[in-house]
Motif scaffolding. Structure first.
Motif, short mmCIF file in Angstrom:
data_model
loop_
_atom_site.label_atom_id
_atom_site.label_comp_id
_atom_site.label_asym_id
_atom_site.label_seq_id
_atom_site.Cartn_x
_atom_site.Cartn_y
_atom_site.Cartn_z
N VAL A 1 42.00 39.60 38.67
CA VAL A 1 41.62 38.86 37.46
C VAL A 1 40.26 39.35 36.96
O VAL A 1 40.07 39.61 35.77
CB VAL A 1 41.58 37.34 37.76
N HIS A 2 39.33 39.53 37.90
CA HIS A 2 37.98 39.95 37.49
C HIS A 2 37.96 41.40 37.04
O HIS A 2 37.17 41.79 36.19
CB HIS A 2 37.00 39.71 38.64
N LYS A 3 38.84 42.21 37.60
CA LYS A 3 38.93 43.60 37.15
C LYS A 3 39.31 43.65 35.68
O LYS A 3 38.73 44.41 34.89
CB LYS A 3 39.96 44.35 38.01
N LYS A 4 40.29 42.81 35.30
CA LYS A 4 40.70 42.77 33.89
C LYS A 4 39.57 42.23 33.02
O LYS A 4 39.29 42.76 31.94
CB LYS A 4 41.94 41.90 33.72
N PRO B 1 46.02 38.37 36.32
CA PRO B 1 45.40 38.93 35.11
C PRO B 1 46.09 38.44 33.83
O PRO B 1 45.42 38.24 32.81
CB PRO B 1 45.57 40.44 35.30
N ASN B 2 47.41 38.25 33.89
CA ASN B 2 48.13 37.78 32.69
C ASN B 2 47.66 36.42 32.22
O ASN B 2 47.80 36.08 31.04
CB ASN B 2 49.63 37.71 32.97
N GLU B 3 47.15 35.62 33.14
CA GLU B 3 46.71 34.26 32.78
C GLU B 3 45.28 34.26 32.28
O GLU B 3 44.77 33.20 31.88
CB GLU B 3 46.84 33.33 34.00
N LEU B 4 44.63 35.42 32.31
CA LEU B 4 43.24 35.49 31.84
C LEU B 4 43.22 35.76 30.34
O LEU B 4 43.73 36.77 29.88
CB LEU B 4 42.48 36.62 32.55
#
Ligand SMILES: [Mg+2]
Length: 188
Positions: free
Chosen positions: A79-82, A34-37
């Motif tokens: 990632v998609h949750k974020k 998630p941090n990379e999104l």
């Protein structure tokens, strides 16, 4: 043909590529956490606006980082949750996310430019008509995916030269998703 001539309404579906359309691409790498999104400027708001026009908004994303064992399905789910959280905060919605974990050289039907994710979306939402669908992407594979299914295509990205290079498969070009949303909103 202009966008206005398509008479877009709630019977239309919008297919969105993810990397380079919704979030910043990581050249030579994958969004593994998630941090990379990093959502592109104005994207969450744009999706909110587009959601009031299109009946369905579907993400179709090649994610061969999974096939390469650089990340897992569970990583991608985070990632998609974020991503969905940020879009929801802006009042937007995504109706479904399809992704292909397959490697490029597998030629799998689910990996763009092959049409599997489009067919899966229509199976999930039988009301989808590809002739009343728009595919927005930043690559040749996205444009080919859309054209193979009979969709209208929108290329986004910083480089209009690419749009000219792909002219036979690109119906419309915008610098980014926000510009596309603004244009549609001007007349719908
Ligand atoms: Mg892309």
């Amino acid at each position: 043909m202009s966008l206005r001539d398509l008479h877009i309404d709630g019977s239309w579906a919008l297919f969105l590529d993810r990397d380079g359309v919704i979030n910043r691409r990581l050249p030579g790498d994958y969004v593994k956490t998630p941090n990379e999104l990093d959502l592109l400027p104005g994207v969450a708001h744009a999706i909110s606006k587009l959601g009031s026009i299109f009946g369905k908004i579907i993400v179709v994303s090649n994610q061969q980082g999974i096939g390469k064992s650089l990340m897992t399905d569970a990583d991608l789910a985070l990632v998609h949750k974020k991503m969905l959280h940020e879009i929801t905060l802006a009042g937007g919605r995504i109706d479904a996310i399809f992704y292909s974990p397959h490697l490029e050289n597998q030629g799998h039907i689910m990996r763009k430019p092959n049409v599997g994710m489009g067919l899966a979306a229509r199976k999930k939402f039988p009301g989808i008509r590809f002739k009343q669908s728009i595919m927005v992407g930043d690559s040749q594979g996205d444009m080919l995916f859309g054209k193979r299914l009979g969709m209208k295509t929108v290329l986004v990205g910083e480089n209009p030269v690419i749009a000219r290079h792909l002219a036979d498969m690109v119906d419309f070009y915008f610098t980014d998703l926000a510009a596309f949303a603004d244009e549609i909103r001007a007349f719908v």
